[in-house]
Design an enzyme around this catalytic site. Structure first.
Site, short mmCIF file in Angstrom:
data_model
loop_
_atom_site.label_atom_id
_atom_site.label_comp_id
_atom_site.label_asym_id
_atom_site.label_seq_id
_atom_site.Cartn_x
_atom_site.Cartn_y
_atom_site.Cartn_z
N GLY A 216 63.12 -98.93 -40.29
CA GLY A 216 64.16 -97.75 -41.29
C GLY A 216 63.21 -96.99 -40.18
CG ASN A 217 65.36 -94.09 -38.94
OD1 ASN A 217 66.27 -93.06 -39.33
ND2 ASN A 217 66.44 -95.10 -38.97
NE ARG A 218 58.51 -89.10 -40.24
CZ ARG A 218 57.71 -88.17 -39.89
NH1 ARG A 218 57.63 -88.38 -38.79
NH2 ARG A 218 57.56 -86.90 -40.74
#
Ligand code: CTP
Length: 431
Positions: A216-218
């Site tokens: 995933g990412n932020r």
């Protein structure tokens, strides 16, 4: 905001009936009442007997500046059960409980609010609030369908924290969101995006390695949600495609929840086909595991770590840009396309050089460039950016709330609308 008045045109006060039925969300209607009166409208509050157990008459009377109409048996000589509804320009019921929706749908009239609903001939808006099960029950859904078929507006409840520790769909949208939705009915704010359909993506996609793990990412989705909220407030019809966002759905927005880049792509391509503007504020994962496991990957007993083969995801913005070129060549007016770029710059190219190159590669009209060298933008309420245009323009937006940056982006989109004649968005199907 300094430039708000140019976007909104004021009209005379409206006679509003604010019906409040008996749910805990009645406290949020206090704020709605304040927004209505502070914008100069004449508000009569009609709480049900149950609503008064949550918020008392004194609060409604003080904030509306008039006696609270809560009883058909008071001031009978002025026939309040008929007069109030007849005189209203707008009736808003917030919160509307399952019981109130059932009564309104059946045409029952056993208190001042329900008699008012039968006598009113003006627009009627219900803002439901209840537990998810009650909202989803076929009886409630049938009542909502009946009310909508009769011409009433029933706002979709928000998703989020409910009365207890539980959460789900059924929450009363925030007062400011309901107020923004009432804008056109109040005859007051006419937004400059009225008549436009805009599509916004938000959040970060997840690519599953196995049923429990993902890449995933932020991205928090705050900027995309701010774009959706500001567009609604300015009168647009908004579709929001949200990837793994924990924020409450904005009222009045059609929200599609997705997890993966593939799902995001499907929803965006469908929505973009009938849009006036598309803003890709989401952070889609560029890669996904080549062979996700159907069962949880076990830790090898020998202490080794499994290696992960990745495959590239489609670039949604580039695909939309390609369609855009294709449609423009075929004489079909394409939607205005806005991309985001998170850049750090490198030894050779500056942040803006890299961004100009990205704008060209992805074929968008505008690119909102964030310098993420310090990582400060993720999850932050503030943002600063440069908005680059395909026409070579560059517009710096100093550090401000993501809401204000969203308004600045819509201002640029509007300028592009203005430079093209308004086409019929229904014709805008991609081939
Ligand atoms: N984007 C997209 N689909 C992807 C990846 C990104 O639509 N698979 C969109 C984002 O929503 C954003 C824009 O492309 O609007 C820029 O994303 P960014 O990650 O900065 O671009 P990359 O293509 O990853 O750039 P780079 O070539 O620098 O890796």
């Amino acid at each position: 905001r300094s430039n708000r008045p140019e976007r909104l045109r004021s009209r005379p006060a409206v006679r509003v009936v604010l019906g409040v039925s008996g749910g805990i969300a009645a406290y949020k209607s206090v704020e709605l009442l304040r927004l209505l009166t502070e914008s100069g409208h004449d508000v009569t509050v009609i709480p049900t007997a149950a609503a008064l157990r949550f918020v008392g008459s004194a609060t409604w009377a003080a904030l509306s500046g008039k006696p609270v109409a809560d009883d058909v048996w008071s001031h009978v000589e002025s026939v309040p059960h008929v007069r109030i509804g007849q005189a209203a320009d707008l009736v808003v019921v917030a919160p509307a409980t399952a019981d109130l929706l059932a009564k309104a749908s059946a045409g029952q009239a056993d208190d001042l609010l329900t008699t008012t609903l039968l006598t009113a001939r003006c627009p009627v808006v219900f803002a439901p609030a209840m537990h998810t099960e009650m909202w989803e029950h076929p009886a409630t859904q049938a009542n909502v369908a009946t009310l909508r078929a009769r011409g009433a507006t029933v706002i979709e409840p928000a998703v989020g924290r409910l009365t207890g520790a539980d959460s789900g769909k059924g929450r009363l949208p925030e007062a400011a969101e309901i107020f923004a939705l009432l804008g056109p009915l109040l005859g007051q704010p006419v937004g400059d995006l009225t008549g436009r359909h805009v599509v916004v993506s938000a959040g970060g996609t997840r690519e599953y390695l196995d049923p429990v793990r993902f890449i995933g990412n932020r991205s928090s989705g705050i900027q995309g949600y701010a774009l959706a909220r500001t567009a609604i407030a300015r009168g647009a019809r908004v579709t929001l495609v949200a990837a793994n966002v924990t924020l409450s759905d904005p009222a009045g927005v059609t929200v599609r929840h997705v997890e993966t880049t593939a799902q995001l792509r499907t929803e965006m391509l469908a929505a973009a086909a009938v849009a006036d503007a598309v803003v890709m504020a989401a952070a889609p994962a560029d890669f996904r595991p080549a062979e996700p496991s159907e069962s949880k990957i076990k830790k090898p007993a020998d202490g080794s770590a499994p290696s992960l083969a990745l495959t590239q995801n489609p670039d949604i913005l580039a695909e939309l840009g390609e369609r855009r070129r294709h449609n423009a060549a075929a004489g079909v007016a394409p939607p205005v396309l806005v991309g985001f770029a998170a850049e750090t710059g490198d030894g050779q190219a500056s942040v803006l050089d890299q961004a100009r190159d990205k704008l060209r590669r992805k074929g968008c009209d505008l690119l909102v460039v964030n310098d993420v060298s310090g990582g400060a933008v993720f999850g932050s309420p503030d943002n600063e950016a440069v908005i680059l245009g395909a026409d070579g323009s560059s517009y710096s937006v100093s550090r401000r709330s993501k809401e204000d940056l969203a308004d600045a982006i819509w201002d640029r989109v509007l300028a592009l609308f203005a430079s093209a004649a308004k086409p019929d968005s229904a014709d805008r199907l991609a081939t």
